[in-house]
Design a protein around this motif. Structure first.
Motif, PDB file in Angstrom:
ATOM      1  N   GLU A  11      -7.163  -2.494  -2.136  1.00 32.63           N
ATOM      2  CA  GLU A  11      -8.301  -3.213  -1.564  1.00 32.63           C
ATOM      3  C   GLU A  11      -8.197  -4.722  -1.864  1.00 32.63           C
ATOM      4  N   GLU A  53       0.835  -1.204   0.000  1.00 29.34           N
ATOM      5  CA  GLU A  53       0.000   0.000   0.000  1.00 29.34           C
ATOM      6  C   GLU A  53       0.872   1.257   0.000  1.00 29.34           C
ATOM      7  N   ASN A  59       0.996   3.971  -3.067  1.00 31.92           N
ATOM      8  CA  ASN A  59       0.699   5.386  -2.810  1.00 31.92           C
ATOM      9  C   ASN A  59       1.868   6.279  -3.239  1.00 31.92           C
ATOM     10  N   SER A 103      -5.614   2.393  -8.348  1.00 32.00           N
ATOM     11  CA  SER A 103      -4.652   2.115  -7.277  1.00 32.00           C
ATOM     12  C   SER A 103      -5.369   1.734  -5.988  1.00 32.00           C
ATOM     13  N   ALA A 104      -6.458   2.449  -5.678  1.00 34.27           N
ATOM     14  CA  ALA A 104      -7.230   2.136  -4.476  1.00 34.27           C
ATOM     15  C   ALA A 104      -7.838   0.742  -4.581  1.00 34.27           C
ATOM     16  N   GLN A 145      -5.847   7.030  -9.420  1.00 33.54           N
ATOM     17  CA  GLN A 145      -6.127   6.885  -7.990  1.00 33.54           C
ATOM     18  C   GLN A 145      -7.189   5.818  -7.748  1.00 33.54           C
ATOM     19  N   GLU A 146      -8.194   5.789  -8.610  1.00 37.24           N
ATOM     20  CA  GLU A 146      -9.267   4.795  -8.480  1.00 37.24           C
ATOM     21  C   GLU A 146      -8.727   3.369  -8.661  1.00 37.24           C
TER      22      GLU A 146
END
Length: 401
Positions: A115, A35, A39, A110-111, A107-108
């Motif tokens: 998850e 993570e 980031n 990567s998130a 970002q979407e």
């Protein structure tokens, strides 16, 4: 047999060095590292350097997810499908960065990747918690069975052919190739694990395995065609008569030995690296890993001897048809696995097949992507076409006779 025992002892001596150096990293800690790295990649992407951001994602994949054993553990304790889905998400994030997608899109994706990794960890910890010490035994056992079976099938077909055709004298060539492949596997695993410490080593390993698999496809297809050509009674009789005065050529024996080498080498390095990850990620239950290793060796040995003696009892014509088909099916399996390795190495793209419910079956090299499944279908169609062509050719020869 003595050479086989030598190989087993050598394997044990090398694997004995894969003892855990200290406390094993927890899966949650690895997920946290992934993570953090993802980031960091997003922050780099904000500066406009998509290529550097993509390389940071590679750090997360090759340097943590794969190198620290999370991929292998997930594959054997949860499912291959879970691995495939997560790896595809890594690919999507890197693709978005390279193509200069809007920051919100990156970002979407990567998130979603973070998850997925956390969900993988929860699934693995649930599996480990419910199995206790067997959580170390089962992966060790299944890895050896899964990787060993493909090599065993190739070796059985080659050894059975040499015995069936009266060419036992070339068995030493095949056994020597097998030993050389195991030694090469250890050397390759050592280089990737200790010498090439950069994250590029992970991609390089995938590319090497993929290239080896695809070259093995060529060798197996050629061997399959050659064996299939001996299934006709007249051709076989002519072949046997020719061997009375001149035994199998050295070149043909080397080709068979090379097929054996590729089959063992392709699986050997992967087995060693998987076991290294198992030992490194287990401060306890090391004896259960060894238990899984020994149990896997016993099962593989039983399969080897059972298949070998079973194949030897098949009459000549069915024997050559059987071994020819077996070699070709293995070529199809290797083709799917080889393309998949190149996808993981970033050489070939990934286009998921969503319109058809294609499962992920590692042992058959089946993956739900256009690139992997498409190559397998093409090879299958080619094989069927070759069979039809050969039958029509034989019918024409009978009519003319």
């Amino acid at each position: 047999m003595r050479k086989f025992l030598f190989v087993v002892v050598a394997a044990l001596l090398v694997l004995a060095n894969f003892q855990p150096a200290g406390a094993a990293p927890k899966w949650q800690e690895l997920a946290g590292q992934i993570e953090k790295t993802v980031n960091e990649a997003v922050e780099i992407y904000k500066t406009g350097d998509g290529r550097a951001a993509k390389e940071k994602i590679n750090d997360a994949y090759y340097g943590i997810y794969e190198k620290e054993g999370m991929e292998g553990a997930l594959r054997v304790t949860v499912s291959s499908k879970a691995v495939g889905v997560t790896e595809y998400q890594f690919y999507k994030v890197k693709k978005a960065m390279l193509e200069g997608e809007p920051l919100e899109k990156v970002q979407e994706e990567s998130a979603l990747l973070i998850e997925m990794v956390n969900e993988n960890v929860s699934a693995m910890e649930g599996a480990h918690g419910s199995q206790g010490g067997w959580a170390s035994f089962i992966p060790a056992f299944l890895i050896l069975i899964r990787e060993g079976l493909e090599a065993v099938l190739v070796l059985v077909a080659i050894i059975a052919y040499l015995k069936k055709s009266g060419n036992e004298k070339h068995l030493d060539t095949v056994y020597n190739a097998m030993i050389a492949a195991i030694i090469a596997s250890f050397v390759t695993a050592y280089l990737f694990a200790t010498v090439f410490e950069s994250t590029a080593a992970g991609a390089g390993r995938e590319v090497l395995e993929g290239a080896t698999a695809l070259f093995a496809v060529f060798v197996l297809v050629a061997t399959s065609a050659w064996l299939g050509g001996k299934a006709d009674a007249k051709i076989w009789k002519k072949y046997i008569q020719g061997m009375v005065d001149k035994s199998m050529t050295t070149g043909k024996a080397k080709a068979l030995a090379f097929a054996a080498f590729l089959a063992v080498y392709r699986e050997g390095a992967e087995v060693i690296l998987f076991y290294q990850a198992l030992f490194n990620n287990s401060s306890t239950d090391v004896e259960m890993i060894w238990g899984g290793f020994f149990a896997g060796c016993v099962v593989v040995a039983i399969l080897f001897f059972a298949l070998q003696h079973g194949v030897l009892r098949i009459p000549l014509k069915p024997f050559f048809l059987f071994t020819s088909v077996l070699m070709y099916l293995l070529a199809i399996t290797f083709a799917g696995g080889g393309i998949r390795e190149l996808q993981e190495g970033g050489i070939i793209g990934q286009t998921p097949i969503e319109s058809l419910p294609i499962p992920t079956i590692d042992v058959l090299g089946i993956y739900p992507t256009v690139e992997t499944f498409g190559v397998q279908v093409a090879l299958l169609v080619l094989g069927i076409a070759a069979i039809i062509y050969r039958r029509r050719q034989q019918q024409t020869e009978l009519v003319e006779a």
